[in-house]
Write a protein that holds these residues in place. Structure first.
Motif, PDB file in Angstrom:
ATOM      1  N   ARG A  84      55.895  82.671  65.215  1.00 53.43           N
ATOM      2  CA  ARG A  84      55.657  82.649  63.670  1.00 53.43           C
ATOM      3  C   ARG A  84      56.638  81.577  62.902  1.00 53.43           C
ATOM      4  NH1 ARG A  84      58.884  88.490  62.063  1.00 53.43           N
ATOM      5  NH2 ARG A  84      60.942  87.516  62.210  1.00 53.43           N
ATOM      6  N   ARG A  85      56.063  81.179  61.917  1.00 55.08           N
ATOM      7  CA  ARG A  85      56.810  80.234  61.042  1.00 55.08           C
ATOM      8  C   ARG A  85      56.775  80.901  59.539  1.00 55.08           C
ATOM      9  NH1 ARG A  85      57.279  73.815  60.723  1.00 55.08           N
ATOM     10  NH2 ARG A  85      59.096  73.680  59.056  1.00 55.08           N
ATOM     11  N   VAL A  86      57.808  81.145  58.989  1.00 50.18           N
ATOM     12  CA  VAL A  86      57.771  81.507  57.521  1.00 50.18           C
ATOM     13  C   VAL A  86      58.346  80.298  56.605  1.00 50.18           C
ATOM     14  CG1 VAL A  86      58.601  83.289  55.755  1.00 50.18           C
ATOM     15  CG2 VAL A  86      58.577  83.681  58.236  1.00 50.18           C
ATOM     16  N   THR A  87      57.394  79.584  56.102  1.00 50.70           N
ATOM     17  CA  THR A  87      57.458  78.216  55.189  1.00 50.70           C
ATOM     18  C   THR A  87      56.844  78.121  54.022  1.00 50.70           C
ATOM     19  OG1 THR A  87      57.870  76.032  55.943  1.00 50.70           O
ATOM     20  CG2 THR A  87      56.018  77.161  56.730  1.00 50.70           C
ATOM     21  N   VAL A  88      57.031  77.138  53.394  1.00 47.48           N
ATOM     22  CA  VAL A  88      56.050  76.497  52.222  1.00 47.48           C
ATOM     23  C   VAL A  88      56.417  75.085  52.311  1.00 47.48           C
ATOM     24  CG1 VAL A  88      57.766  77.177  50.346  1.00 47.48           C
ATOM     25  CG2 VAL A  88      55.373  76.743  50.033  1.00 47.48           C
ATOM     26  N   PRO A  89      55.391  74.403  52.267  1.00 45.55           N
ATOM     27  CA  PRO A  89      55.592  72.756  51.938  1.00 45.55           C
ATOM     28  C   PRO A  89      55.455  72.499  50.550  1.00 45.55           C
ATOM     29  CG  PRO A  89      53.196  73.188  52.389  1.00 45.55           C
ATOM     30  CD  PRO A  89      53.993  74.649  52.728  1.00 45.55           C
ATOM     31  N   ILE A  90      56.512  71.714  50.230  1.00 51.54           N
ATOM     32  CA  ILE A  90      56.560  71.429  48.500  1.00 51.54           C
ATOM     33  C   ILE A  90      56.598  69.674  48.555  1.00 51.54           C
ATOM     34  CG2 ILE A  90      58.004  73.396  47.935  1.00 51.54           C
ATOM     35  CD1 ILE A  90      60.415  71.950  48.104  1.00 51.54           C
ATOM     36  N   VAL A  91      56.072  69.307  47.552  1.00 55.04           N
ATOM     37  CA  VAL A  91      56.156  67.884  47.251  1.00 55.04           C
ATOM     38  C   VAL A  91      56.956  67.744  45.851  1.00 55.04           C
ATOM     39  CG1 VAL A  91      54.841  65.835  46.422  1.00 55.04           C
ATOM     40  CG2 VAL A  91      53.810  67.082  48.362  1.00 55.04           C
ATOM     41  N   THR A  92      58.001  66.835  46.136  1.00 58.57           N
ATOM     42  CA  THR A  92      59.083  66.831  44.769  1.00 58.57           C
ATOM     43  C   THR A  92      58.909  65.413  44.354  1.00 58.57           C
ATOM     44  OG1 THR A  92      60.680  65.676  46.500  1.00 58.57           O
ATOM     45  CG2 THR A  92      60.742  68.293  45.816  1.00 58.57           C
ATOM     46  N   GLU A  93      58.150  64.450  45.007  1.00 60.40           N
ATOM     47  CA  GLU A  93      58.036  62.947  44.269  1.00 60.40           C
ATOM     48  C   GLU A  93      56.398  62.852  44.630  1.00 60.40           C
ATOM     49  OE1 GLU A  93      57.542  60.745  42.285  1.00 60.40           O
ATOM     50  OE2 GLU A  93      59.749  60.638  42.368  1.00 60.40           O
ATOM     51  N   PRO A  94      55.741  63.101  43.680  1.00 61.53           N
ATOM     52  CA  PRO A  94      54.088  62.661  43.834  1.00 61.53           C
ATOM     53  C   PRO A  94      53.911  61.286  43.908  1.00 61.53           C
ATOM     54  CG  PRO A  94      54.253  64.414  42.182  1.00 61.53           C
ATOM     55  CD  PRO A  94      55.812  63.802  42.471  1.00 61.53           C
ATOM     56  N   GLN A  95      54.944  60.360  43.346  1.00 61.89           N
ATOM     57  CA  GLN A  95      54.699  58.936  43.548  1.00 61.89           C
ATOM     58  C   GLN A  95      54.948  58.467  44.777  1.00 61.89           C
ATOM     59  OE1 GLN A  95      55.269  56.363  39.559  1.00 61.89           O
ATOM     60  NE2 GLN A  95      56.483  57.929  39.318  1.00 61.89           N
ATOM     61  N   ALA A  96      55.465  59.103  45.524  1.00 61.92           N
ATOM     62  CA  ALA A  96      56.086  58.707  46.956  1.00 61.92           C
ATOM     63  C   ALA A  96      54.708  58.480  47.967  1.00 61.92           C
ATOM     64  CB  ALA A  96      56.938  59.510  47.528  1.00 61.92           C
ATOM     65  N   GLY A  97      53.379  58.529  47.272  1.00 69.79           N
ATOM     66  CA  GLY A  97      52.191  58.478  48.111  1.00 69.79           C
ATOM     67  C   GLY A  97      50.963  57.800  47.446  1.00 69.79           C
ATOM     68  N   VAL A  98      50.279  57.170  48.056  1.00 68.30           N
ATOM     69  CA  VAL A  98      49.077  56.776  47.677  1.00 68.30           C
ATOM     70  C   VAL A  98      48.054  56.608  48.826  1.00 68.30           C
ATOM     71  CG1 VAL A  98      47.786  54.492  46.711  1.00 68.30           C
ATOM     72  CG2 VAL A  98      50.477  54.825  46.308  1.00 68.30           C
ATOM     73  N   LYS A  99      46.812  57.244  48.395  1.00 66.58           N
ATOM     74  CA  LYS A  99      45.576  57.230  49.139  1.00 66.58           C
ATOM     75  C   LYS A  99      44.987  55.867  48.905  1.00 66.58           C
ATOM     76  CE  LYS A  99      41.334  60.156  49.397  1.00 66.58           C
ATOM     77  NZ  LYS A  99      40.813  61.254  48.673  1.00 66.58           N
ATOM     78  N   LEU A 100      44.536  55.575  49.729  1.00 65.42           N
ATOM     79  CA  LEU A 100      43.957  53.979  50.241  1.00 65.42           C
ATOM     80  C   LEU A 100      42.477  54.209  50.528  1.00 65.42           C
ATOM     81  CD1 LEU A 100      46.670  52.660  52.644  1.00 65.42           C
ATOM     82  CD2 LEU A 100      46.535  52.457  49.926  1.00 65.42           C
ATOM     83  N   THR A 101      41.673  53.919  49.253  1.00 63.78           N
ATOM     84  CA  THR A 101      40.297  54.117  49.487  1.00 63.78           C
ATOM     85  C   THR A 101      39.611  52.808  49.656  1.00 63.78           C
ATOM     86  OG1 THR A 101      40.023  53.911  47.039  1.00 63.78           O
ATOM     87  CG2 THR A 101      40.316  56.007  47.736  1.00 63.78           C
ATOM     88  N   GLY A 102      38.200  52.799  50.162  1.00 67.39           N
ATOM     89  CA  GLY A 102      37.353  51.563  50.089  1.00 67.39           C
ATOM     90  C   GLY A 102      37.932  50.825  51.138  1.00 67.39           C
ATOM     91  N   THR A 103      38.311  51.362  52.287  1.00 69.70           N
ATOM     92  CA  THR A 103      38.907  50.432  53.479  1.00 69.70           C
ATOM     93  C   THR A 103      37.591  49.879  54.276  1.00 69.70           C
ATOM     94  OG1 THR A 103      39.458  52.369  54.876  1.00 69.70           O
ATOM     95  CG2 THR A 103      41.167  51.428  53.320  1.00 69.70           C
ATOM     96  N   GLY A 104      36.646  50.817  54.380  1.00 70.03           N
ATOM     97  CA  GLY A 104      35.510  50.475  55.247  1.00 70.03           C
ATOM     98  C   GLY A 104      35.857  50.737  56.530  1.00 70.03           C
ATOM     99  N   LEU A 105      36.763  51.337  57.192  1.00 68.58           N
ATOM    100  CA  LEU A 105      37.164  51.951  58.084  1.00 68.58           C
ATOM    101  C   LEU A 105      36.177  53.052  58.778  1.00 68.58           C
ATOM    102  CD1 LEU A 105      41.027  52.182  58.890  1.00 68.58           C
ATOM    103  CD2 LEU A 105      39.367  50.635  59.754  1.00 68.58           C
TER     104      LEU A 105
END
Length: 310
Positions: free
Chosen positions: A289-310
């Motif tokens: 088992r793992r008792v956990t919760v993921p949290i994001v504290t800085e939303p600007q620390a990521g970017v979704k890259l769209t339109g790559t055509g891959l």
């Protein structure tokens, strides 16, 4: 502790008597589970912060401004006072942990007839399923909290059809985020498995990879460092688009250590394991088992890259 993703588990051979001794000892089972799960969680790599969720919950602040003070340091005379600055307060948030777990029954017949291979297979499947599910939950949190996107075609670079376009798009996004004066350095590229294969093939065709150390095609593993960035993939990523992250600032995993009597800690990831002899059924019940919760504290620390055509 630094997290490298992923690492191969160890294998070995034990006699039937040794397997029974192993399955009667929760700490030894925990150690086996640790060897199968330690440093395999994509969640721990991307959400590198560590929080103690004592009592089943954790309070944290989500950043709303940049990561600088906004005021330049001043020259200070000997024995002089340091100027004080007022830091911006983040948005207070709270999250509750969830107990993710699974078990497997190992019979005496399986131990006698199939030996160590069956025991390791049972532990591996429990461990792998836990990794996959926790990673999927963490990825869902990341994808819901990180709202920034960047289309390859709108940045004037074009789809990812050449190595130049790939690097041009990544560097454009990276520099644009740095210019926001947030102190962020988006240097980790994350791709779904199928897109990873297409990307590596394109980089090989374009001769963009080094011929020796660090060649993704030669090592066949991830993550790797190339072009000043870290590149990694996982089958647990949902969606088809690549992402760019600052893993040092994105967020963290908040683990709660229950450590009830029959469970023992398995490594540094918050995983716990137990083994119980079921005498009436001539078998052992092994649980993880793992008792956990993921949290994001800085939303600007990521970017979704769209339109790559891959």
């Amino acid at each position: 502790m630094g997290y490298t993703y992923p690492v191969r588990h160890q294998t070995g051979t034990l006699t039937t008597e040794q397997l029974h001794l192993l399955l009667k000892n929760p700490r030894l089972i925990a150690r086996q589970v640790a060897s199968l799960t330690n440093e395999k969680f994509l969640a721990d790599y991307l959400l590198s912060g560590r929080y103690d969720a004592a009592g089943g919950g954790v309070y944290y602040e989500t950043e709303t401004g940049d990561l600088y003070t906004g005021t330049d340091p001043e020259a200070i005379e000997p024995a002089g006072d340091y100027p004080l600055i007022q830091l911006d307060e983040g948005v207070p948030s709270a999250a509750r942990t969830v107990k993710f777990g699974q078990g497997s029954v190992i019979t005496d017949e399986k131990i006698s007839r199939e030996g160590n291979q069956y025991v390791q297979k049972a532990l591996m499947r429990v461990g792998n399923q836990m990794v996959r599910y926790v990673d999927t939950v963490a990825w869902g949190v990341i994808a819901s909290r990180v709202s920034s996107t960047s289309a390859a075609t709108s940045d004037g670079v074009g789809a990812w059809t050449t190595a130049g376009n790939v690097l041009g798009h990544l560097m454009t996004v990276r520099e644009a985020r740095a210019e926001l004066a947030t102190g962020l350095d988006l240097d980790t590229v994350v791709l779904p498995s199928a897109k990873w294969a297409k990307l590596v093939g394109m980089l090989v065709d374009d001769g963009a990879l080094p011929r020796e150390q660090g060649n993704i095609a030669l090592s066949g593993t991830a993550p790797v460092s190339a072009f000043g960035m870290t590149w990694l993939t996982s089958p647990h990523i949902t969606g088809t688009d690549p992402w760019l992250f600052d893993t040092a600032q994105l967020g963290g995993m908040a683990d709660e250590k229950l450590l009830s009597e029959e469970f023992a800690a398995a490594g540094q990831t918050g995983v716990e394991a137990s083994t119980t002899r079921i005498s009436d059924n001539d078998s052992y019940l092994v649980r993880g088992r793992r008792v956990t919760v993921p949290i994001v504290t800085e939303p600007q620390a990521g970017v979704k890259l769209t339109g790559t055509g891959l």
